[in-house]
Motif scaffolding. Structure first.
Motif, mmCIF file in Angstrom:
data_model
loop_
_atom_site.group_PDB
_atom_site.id
_atom_site.type_symbol
_atom_site.label_atom_id
_atom_site.label_comp_id
_atom_site.label_asym_id
_atom_site.label_seq_id
_atom_site.Cartn_x
_atom_site.Cartn_y
_atom_site.Cartn_z
ATOM 1 N N LEU A 32 0.828 -1.205 0.000
ATOM 2 C CA LEU A 32 0.000 0.000 0.000
ATOM 3 C C LEU A 32 0.863 1.256 0.000
ATOM 4 C CD1 LEU A 32 -2.790 1.299 0.155
ATOM 5 C CD2 LEU A 32 -2.693 1.066 2.647
ATOM 6 N N LEU A 33 1.933 1.252 0.777
ATOM 7 C CA LEU A 33 2.843 2.395 0.766
ATOM 8 C C LEU A 33 3.458 2.605 -0.612
ATOM 9 C CD1 LEU A 33 4.694 1.876 4.185
ATOM 10 C CD2 LEU A 33 2.903 3.538 3.657
ATOM 11 N N GLU A 35 2.017 1.731 -3.411
ATOM 12 C CA GLU A 35 0.930 2.109 -4.312
ATOM 13 C C GLU A 35 0.579 3.585 -4.190
ATOM 14 O OE1 GLU A 35 -1.864 0.962 -7.304
ATOM 15 O OE2 GLU A 35 -0.119 -0.042 -6.411
ATOM 16 N N LEU A 36 0.950 4.219 -3.087
ATOM 17 C CA LEU A 36 0.606 5.637 -2.889
ATOM 18 C C LEU A 36 1.228 6.520 -3.960
ATOM 19 C CD1 LEU A 36 0.876 5.987 0.998
ATOM 20 C CD2 LEU A 36 -1.172 5.631 -0.396
ATOM 21 N N LEU A 39 -1.261 7.291 -7.073
ATOM 22 C CA LEU A 39 -2.591 7.873 -6.883
ATOM 23 C C LEU A 39 -2.806 9.007 -7.879
ATOM 24 C CD1 LEU A 39 -2.770 8.067 -2.975
ATOM 25 C CD2 LEU A 39 -3.481 6.199 -4.480
ATOM 26 N N GLY A 44 -7.828 7.315 -5.243
ATOM 27 C CA GLY A 44 -7.242 7.861 -4.029
ATOM 28 C C GLY A 44 -6.854 6.781 -3.043
ATOM 29 N N LEU A 45 -6.655 7.183 -1.809
ATOM 30 C CA LEU A 45 -6.210 6.244 -0.781
ATOM 31 C C LEU A 45 -7.256 5.151 -0.543
ATOM 32 C CD1 LEU A 45 -4.221 5.363 1.410
ATOM 33 C CD2 LEU A 45 -5.317 7.004 2.965
ATOM 34 N N ALA A 48 -7.181 2.729 -3.358
ATOM 35 C CA ALA A 48 -5.972 1.907 -3.304
ATOM 36 C C ALA A 48 -6.124 0.786 -2.281
ATOM 37 C CB ALA A 48 -4.760 2.781 -2.960
#
Length: 357
Positions: A32-33, A35-36, A39, A44-45, A48
């Motif tokens: 996830l980090l 994938e940021l 964006l 968005g978060l 994701a």
């Protein structure tokens, strides 16, 4: 023995599931980090996080071998630290039988993983990638699978396909025909190609045909043209996916199809053997982990056993990842890239158990 086997099996199963949950959670956080950085648009978060959750079945499948190994080390190690394994052996239960009881829940997890790989994982990957693409671009993705910028070769013909859809349609087709001296002799471009099921052929639409003779260029436009494009519609979009995401049956048929066409199929054979031989790999590392529990790791803390389990699991994975490309480069069968590390683990574990007695 059934009661004893259930007790051992539950210890190993709960330990394996706990380890699998911890590993997948850590991987989810780090993914996830990463994938940021991608964006944009409506992605968005929150989107994701949804995308990552949609890829969870794939991650459970990928980390199952390491989780099974560490689960056996933790489960059997916990029984060994409380001297329960010593009591079982004193009661006449042999080490191979104890290992067999510990392997039963792993077999159940493997069966679920193999069924998921065949029937579920590809659909989850497709849904997740479609969701991310739609959120990033704000466009509705087609309901069919597609591959983009695909190149094919058949004898002295080269094909460039801008979009290939598995519903039997190709978009933006360009065909380059070479002569006996490998010089360009003809180029054909078509807006699309449609698959005619009854005739079993491709029909090019809105065709421009350019012949390169030594003295002149000949150009003509045709509304349609029958042409033997060297790919079947059921395989046309498979190159949009990583071979590791494809189910074993599709890998088997597609690898044979590529071989029959004289096209490279090594990566698909390698992915197929990795999936089909996953039980052998898992049971080999489980045997090695169990042998350490009865041998040098029977009295060490649980953290040390977890460390050794992760070290062994990653070593096997890295060995297979290195031997796979080496097999394709040096020409030995890809199946050996999977069997050699597994065989080494099984032999080492068997020797440890034999030495322990």
């Amino acid at each position: 023995m059934r009661l004893l086997g259930g007790y051992i099996g539950r210890s190993v199963l709960f330990a394996s599931l706990a380890v699998l949950l911890v590993i997948v959670t850590l991987d989810l956080v780090f993914s996830l980090l990463d994938e940021l950085g991608g964006l944009r648009g409506d992605y968005g978060l929150f989107e994701a996080v949804i995308y990552m959750l949609m890829r969870l079945p794939e991650r459970f499948y990928l980390f199952l071998p390491i989780a099974a190994l560490v689960g056996v080390l933790v489960g059997l190690g916990g029984l060994a630290s409380t001297s329960e394994l010593t009591v079982m052996r004193a009661a006449g239960v042999s080490i191979p039988r104890l290992i067999w009881q510990a392997a039963k829940p792993i077999a159940v997890l493997l069966l679920v993983a193999m069924l998921a790989s065949e029937f579920v994982l590809l659909q989850w990957v497709q849904a997740a990638e479609s969701y991310r693409w739609e959120k990033r671009t704000g466009q509705q993705m087609a309901s069919v699978s597609s591959a983009r910028d695909l190149w094919l070769k058949e004898e002295r013909q080269f094909y460039r396909i801008q979009v290939a859809r598995d519903d039997g349609q190709l978009l933006g087709v360009t065909i380059y025909q070479l002569d006996a001296n490998w010089q360009l002799s003809e180029r054909i471009t078509a807006a699309r190609a449609d698959w005619q099921e009854q005739e079993g052929r491709w029909v090019l639409r809105d065709v421009q045909r350019l012949r390169l003779d030594p003295e002149q260029l000949q150009q003509e436009r045709l509304p349609s043209l029958v042409w033997p494009v060297p790919i079947a519609p059921e395989f046309v979009a498979l190159q949009a996916f990583d071979p590791r995401d494809l189910p074993p049956t599709r890998l088997w048929h597609y690898a044979h199809y590529l071989e029959a066409r004289g096209q490279p199929s090594g990566f698909y054979w390698l992915a197929l053997w990795q999936k089909l031989l996953l039980p052998i790999t898992v049971f080999a590392v489980v045997l090695l982990g169990a042998s350490f529990t009865f041998g040098p790791l029977r009295s060490v803390p649980a953290g040390t056993r977890v460390f050794h389990g992760i070290l062994i699991g990653l070593s096997v994975k890295f060995a297979q990842d290195l031997l796979g490309p080496a097999a394709l480069l040096w020409g030995f069968p890809p199946i050996l890239a999977v069997l050699i590390p597994a065989g080494f683990c099984a032999a080492w574990g068997g020797w440890q158990i034999y030495r322990t007695g």
